[in-house]
Design a protein around this motif. Structure first.
Motif, PDB file in Angstrom:
ATOM      1  N   LEU A   9      12.479   8.359  12.563  1.00  0.00           N
ATOM      2  CA  LEU A   9      11.476   8.780  11.582  1.00  0.00           C
ATOM      3  C   LEU A   9      11.437  10.310  11.543  1.00  0.00           C
ATOM      4  O   LEU A   9      12.112  10.983  12.321  1.00  0.00           O
ATOM      5  CB  LEU A   9      10.117   8.197  11.944  1.00  0.00           C
ATOM      6  CG  LEU A   9      10.057   6.658  11.968  1.00  0.00           C
ATOM      7  CD1 LEU A   9       8.680   6.165  12.414  1.00  0.00           C
ATOM      8  CD2 LEU A   9      10.422   6.069  10.608  1.00  0.00           C
ATOM      9  N   ASN A  10      10.631  10.865  10.645  1.00  0.00           N
ATOM     10  CA  ASN A  10      10.682  12.318  10.441  1.00  0.00           C
ATOM     11  C   ASN A  10      10.059  13.124  11.574  1.00  0.00           C
ATOM     12  O   ASN A  10      10.107  14.359  11.555  1.00  0.00           O
ATOM     13  CB  ASN A  10      10.060  12.704   9.088  1.00  0.00           C
ATOM     14  CG  ASN A  10       8.608  12.268   8.960  1.00  0.00           C
ATOM     15  OD1 ASN A  10       7.923  12.043   9.955  1.00  0.00           O
ATOM     16  ND2 ASN A  10       8.128  12.139   7.732  1.00  0.00           N
ATOM     17  N   ASN A  11       9.468  12.446  12.558  1.00  0.00           N
ATOM     18  CA  ASN A  11       8.957  13.151  13.738  1.00  0.00           C
ATOM     19  C   ASN A  11       9.763  12.791  14.989  1.00  0.00           C
ATOM     20  O   ASN A  11       9.298  12.986  16.103  1.00  0.00           O
ATOM     21  CB  ASN A  11       7.474  12.842  13.948  1.00  0.00           C
ATOM     22  CG  ASN A  11       7.238  11.373  14.273  1.00  0.00           C
ATOM     23  OD1 ASN A  11       8.142  10.540  14.163  1.00  0.00           O
ATOM     24  ND2 ASN A  11       6.029  11.044  14.681  1.00  0.00           N
ATOM     25  N   ALA A  12      10.947  12.204  14.778  1.00  0.00           N
ATOM     26  CA  ALA A  12      11.901  11.847  15.844  1.00  0.00           C
ATOM     27  C   ALA A  12      11.537  10.565  16.577  1.00  0.00           C
ATOM     28  O   ALA A  12      12.306  10.117  17.430  1.00  0.00           O
ATOM     29  CB  ALA A  12      12.095  12.994  16.834  1.00  0.00           C
ATOM     30  N   VAL A 160       6.509   6.866   7.028  1.00  0.00           N
ATOM     31  CA  VAL A 160       7.045   5.759   6.236  1.00  0.00           C
ATOM     32  C   VAL A 160       6.147   5.499   5.032  1.00  0.00           C
ATOM     33  O   VAL A 160       4.983   5.885   5.004  1.00  0.00           O
ATOM     34  CB  VAL A 160       7.156   4.429   7.047  1.00  0.00           C
ATOM     35  CG1 VAL A 160       7.921   4.627   8.341  1.00  0.00           C
ATOM     36  CG2 VAL A 160       5.801   3.825   7.312  1.00  0.00           C
ATOM     37  N   ASN A 161       6.713   4.828   4.061  1.00  0.00           N
ATOM     38  CA  ASN A 161       5.966   4.245   2.947  1.00  0.00           C
ATOM     39  C   ASN A 161       6.396   2.783   2.865  1.00  0.00           C
ATOM     40  O   ASN A 161       7.557   2.486   2.584  1.00  0.00           O
ATOM     41  CB  ASN A 161       6.276   4.966   1.633  1.00  0.00           C
ATOM     42  CG  ASN A 161       5.427   4.472   0.467  1.00  0.00           C
ATOM     43  OD1 ASN A 161       4.387   3.856   0.651  1.00  0.00           O
ATOM     44  ND2 ASN A 161       5.874   4.759  -0.748  1.00  0.00           N
ATOM     45  N   GLN A 162       5.466   1.890   3.160  1.00  0.00           N
ATOM     46  CA  GLN A 162       5.764   0.452   3.146  1.00  0.00           C
ATOM     47  C   GLN A 162       5.401  -0.095   1.763  1.00  0.00           C
ATOM     48  O   GLN A 162       4.237  -0.099   1.380  1.00  0.00           O
ATOM     49  CB  GLN A 162       4.958  -0.258   4.239  1.00  0.00           C
ATOM     50  CG  GLN A 162       5.310  -1.721   4.387  1.00  0.00           C
ATOM     51  CD  GLN A 162       4.539  -2.408   5.500  1.00  0.00           C
ATOM     52  OE1 GLN A 162       3.819  -3.368   5.246  1.00  0.00           O
ATOM     53  NE2 GLN A 162       4.662  -1.923   6.724  1.00  0.00           N
ATOM     54  N   ILE A 163       6.426  -0.535   1.025  1.00  0.00           N
ATOM     55  CA  ILE A 163       6.228  -0.942  -0.362  1.00  0.00           C
ATOM     56  C   ILE A 163       6.906  -2.288  -0.616  1.00  0.00           C
ATOM     57  O   ILE A 163       7.790  -2.702   0.133  1.00  0.00           O
ATOM     58  CB  ILE A 163       6.788   0.110  -1.342  1.00  0.00           C
ATOM     59  CG1 ILE A 163       8.278   0.398  -1.049  1.00  0.00           C
ATOM     60  CG2 ILE A 163       5.956   1.379  -1.301  1.00  0.00           C
ATOM     61  CD1 ILE A 163       8.953   1.340  -2.032  1.00  0.00           C
ATOM     62  N   ILE A 183      10.645  10.513   4.072  1.00  0.00           N
ATOM     63  CA  ILE A 183       9.736   9.383   4.250  1.00  0.00           C
ATOM     64  C   ILE A 183      10.570   8.099   4.216  1.00  0.00           C
ATOM     65  O   ILE A 183      11.182   7.780   3.191  1.00  0.00           O
ATOM     66  CB  ILE A 183       8.663   9.346   3.138  1.00  0.00           C
ATOM     67  CG1 ILE A 183       7.884  10.662   3.099  1.00  0.00           C
ATOM     68  CG2 ILE A 183       7.724   8.158   3.334  1.00  0.00           C
ATOM     69  CD1 ILE A 183       7.008  10.822   1.850  1.00  0.00           C
ATOM     70  N   ALA A 184      10.612   7.371   5.316  1.00  0.00           N
ATOM     71  CA  ALA A 184      11.400   6.139   5.376  1.00  0.00           C
ATOM     72  C   ALA A 184      10.743   5.052   4.525  1.00  0.00           C
ATOM     73  O   ALA A 184       9.517   4.992   4.405  1.00  0.00           O
ATOM     74  CB  ALA A 184      11.523   5.665   6.816  1.00  0.00           C
TER      75      ALA A 184
END
Length: 275
Positions: A9-12, A160-163, A183-184
């Motif tokens: 993720l973007n914070n490792a 993340v963005n859960q869609i 953003i994953a």
């Protein structure tokens, strides 16, 4: 069965790309279903306060005998708790119900733009994140314009963005915005509530590969880079959904499945849904 890949993720923080979903699993069935998933090899469990089964998910994680650090657990903020103090209290409830120490990922479940300011809600999640009680924070069901507001108004980029994503709703615009900003994308309803299982294109590819339509669809998600967490309470299906790493789809297969997109949602539209 091959090991599930971890994605950064973007914070490792690293998240297993394949997880187990608990949406619509009744609380009385959740502990056993989650334990089965953990026995099969899943190390990523997705729940939410709204699902009413956080206590049972936590019980399964504790009863599994696995090291807490080896299981990635996500939960989500209830829609009635978007004001700052309500959000902080709701997280406390989630933490108490799960009873597993830290949480790995905590999401705003829906933007609900007509019910309050989701930027205020996000700032509450930032407070929780900075406290160290959760390893990463993110959102669910956010459109690019919702995400732009967050990025303009806050310091922490959602992890993340859960869609909703599946072959009938490929969400290319939302996924591209996420990729551009680190953003994953997590895909809920990955087989469109079962609708794609009867699709002739998906079944033709599945027959050629000797796989099920569900396996082919989930593999399509993985090869696109989506994080996915199918749900089942049947052990055979739980095992099937985990067995995704012994085959690959060709570029042609991927294109054919992506071409099935018809903008069809199985759930609410985030721009109009008010909880």
């Amino acid at each position: 069965m091959s090991a599930v890949p971890d994605l950064p993720l973007n914070n490792a923080v690293r998240i297993p790309q394949l997880g187990f979903g608990t949406f619509q699993i009744p609380p009385e069935e959740t502990r056993e279903a989650t334990l089965t998933a953990l026995e099969v090899g899943y190390r990523h469990i997705d729940t939410a306060e709204m699902y009413g089964n956080e206590k049972e998910v936590g019980q399964a994680v504790r009863d599994s005998g696995l090291d807490r650090a080896d299981v990635f657990v996500t939960s989500k903020l209830d829609n009635g708790a978007h004001a700052r103090d309500d959000a902080l209290r709701a997280f406390d409830r989630t933490a108490a119900d799960l009873d597993i120490g830290h949480l790995d990922l905590f999401l705003i479940h829906w933007p609900l733009p007509g019910r309050g300011d989701f930027v205020e809600t996000w700032k509450a999640l930032e407070e929780i994140y900075r406290s160290g009680r959760v390893k990463a924070i993110g959102v669910s069901n956010f459109q690019p314009h919702h995400l732009r507001r967050l990025l303009e108004s806050s310091d922490v980029v959602p992890a993340v963005n859960q869609i909703e994503v599946h072959p009938y709703l490929t969400q290319d615009e939302v996924r591209a915005f996420g990729a551009e900003h680190g953003i994953a994308t997590e895909a809920w309803s990955p087989i469109a509530q079962g609708k794609v299982l009867d699709d002739p294109t998906v079944n033709r590819i599945a027959d050629r590969l000797g796989r099920t339509a569900a396996q082919v669809t989930l593999r399509w998600h993985l090869q696109r880079g989506d994080i996915v967490f199918p749900k089942s309470v049947t052990r055979k299906r739980v095992e099937e959904n985990f067995d995704l790493f012994g085959f690959e789809l060709t570029e042609g297969d991927m294109g054919e499945i992506s071409a099935l997109d018809r903008g069809e949602r199985t759930g609410p539209d985030p721009d109009s849904f008010q909880g």
